[in-house]
Write a protein that holds these residues in place. Structure first.
Motif, mmCIF file in Angstrom:
data_model
loop_
_atom_site.group_PDB
_atom_site.id
_atom_site.type_symbol
_atom_site.label_atom_id
_atom_site.label_comp_id
_atom_site.label_asym_id
_atom_site.label_seq_id
_atom_site.Cartn_x
_atom_site.Cartn_y
_atom_site.Cartn_z
ATOM 1 N N GLY A 16 -17.661 38.188 26.280
ATOM 2 C CA GLY A 16 -16.890 39.423 26.305
ATOM 3 C C GLY A 16 -16.197 39.705 24.981
ATOM 4 N N SER A 17 -15.464 40.809 24.965
ATOM 5 C CA SER A 17 -14.782 41.252 23.749
ATOM 6 C C SER A 17 -13.331 41.611 24.037
ATOM 7 N N ARG A 19 -9.621 43.109 21.673
ATOM 8 C CA ARG A 19 -9.065 43.529 20.392
ATOM 9 C C ARG A 19 -7.574 43.250 20.375
ATOM 10 N N ARG A 66 -18.382 36.829 14.436
ATOM 11 C CA ARG A 66 -17.964 37.270 15.776
ATOM 12 C C ARG A 66 -16.681 38.090 15.727
ATOM 13 N N PHE A 67 -15.783 37.745 14.822
ATOM 14 C CA PHE A 67 -14.495 38.428 14.713
ATOM 15 C C PHE A 67 -14.483 39.284 13.441
ATOM 16 N N GLU A 81 -10.955 42.499 15.944
ATOM 17 C CA GLU A 81 -11.990 42.730 16.939
ATOM 18 C C GLU A 81 -12.684 41.402 17.216
ATOM 19 N N MET A 82 -12.645 40.968 18.460
ATOM 20 C CA MET A 82 -13.218 39.679 18.826
ATOM 21 C C MET A 82 -14.394 39.914 19.765
ATOM 22 N N ASN A 83 -15.567 39.568 19.307
ATOM 23 C CA ASN A 83 -16.784 39.740 20.097
ATOM 24 C C ASN A 83 -17.416 38.389 20.405
ATOM 25 N N ASP A 84 -18.287 38.385 21.391
ATOM 26 C CA ASP A 84 -19.001 37.164 21.784
ATOM 27 C C ASP A 84 -18.013 36.012 21.973
ATOM 28 N N LEU A 85 -16.985 36.264 22.733
ATOM 29 C CA LEU A 85 -15.943 35.260 22.916
ATOM 30 C C LEU A 85 -16.457 34.051 23.693
ATOM 31 N N ASP A 89 -12.378 29.786 22.286
ATOM 32 C CA ASP A 89 -11.472 30.763 21.685
ATOM 33 C C ASP A 89 -10.181 30.905 22.480
#
Length: 131
Positions: A16-17, A19, A66-67, A81-85, A89
């Motif tokens: 998930g993502s 912000r 990812r970020f 922005e944090m993606n592919d958590l 993390d």
């Protein structure tokens, strides 16, 4: 005195993502602004930071790709922005700002990597990633 207003965070599943936002109030002109995190039972580690006022960014190897860190020119708000958590993390994330600092090479702000160089800290916002 710099005051940091944090928002964002929450709970997501793996992949998930989220912000995170950090708005510095009364910031200096040239300074480091960054995110650090601390998981239960672990030490504080750098996540990403920027030399505010037109400088470069740094990312921890664990979040590269990812970020993404950015800063709004008008309000000076910093976004992460944090993606592919991933579950790794999961931590309390803290926004931090240094005092005024003039760097010889603002595009390579290694000074901004060390948490000892930060004077102002936010209250923290929790990020939880479940598998």
């Amino acid at each position: 005195q710099v005051h940091l207003v944090e928002s964002g965070g929450g709970s997501v599943q793996t992949g998930g993502s989220l912000r995170l936002s950090c708005q510095p109030l009364n910031p200096p002109t040239k300074y480091c602004l960054g995110w650090f995190r601390q998981a239960p039972g672990k030490g504080r580690e750098v996540v990403a930071n920027i030399y505010a006022g037109g400088g470069g960014t740094n990312y921890a190897d664990s979040v590269k790709g990812r970020f993404t860190l950015s800063q709004d020119d008008a309000k000076k708000t910093m976004y992460l922005e944090m993606n592919d958590l991933k579950p790794d993390d999961t931590a309390m994330y803290y926004c931090a700002a240094s005092a005024t600092v003039f760097l010889l090479d603002p595009e390579s702000p290694t000074y901004c990597l060390a948490d000892d160089n930060y004077m102002y800290w936010g209250q923290g916002t929790q990020v939880t990633v479940s598998s």
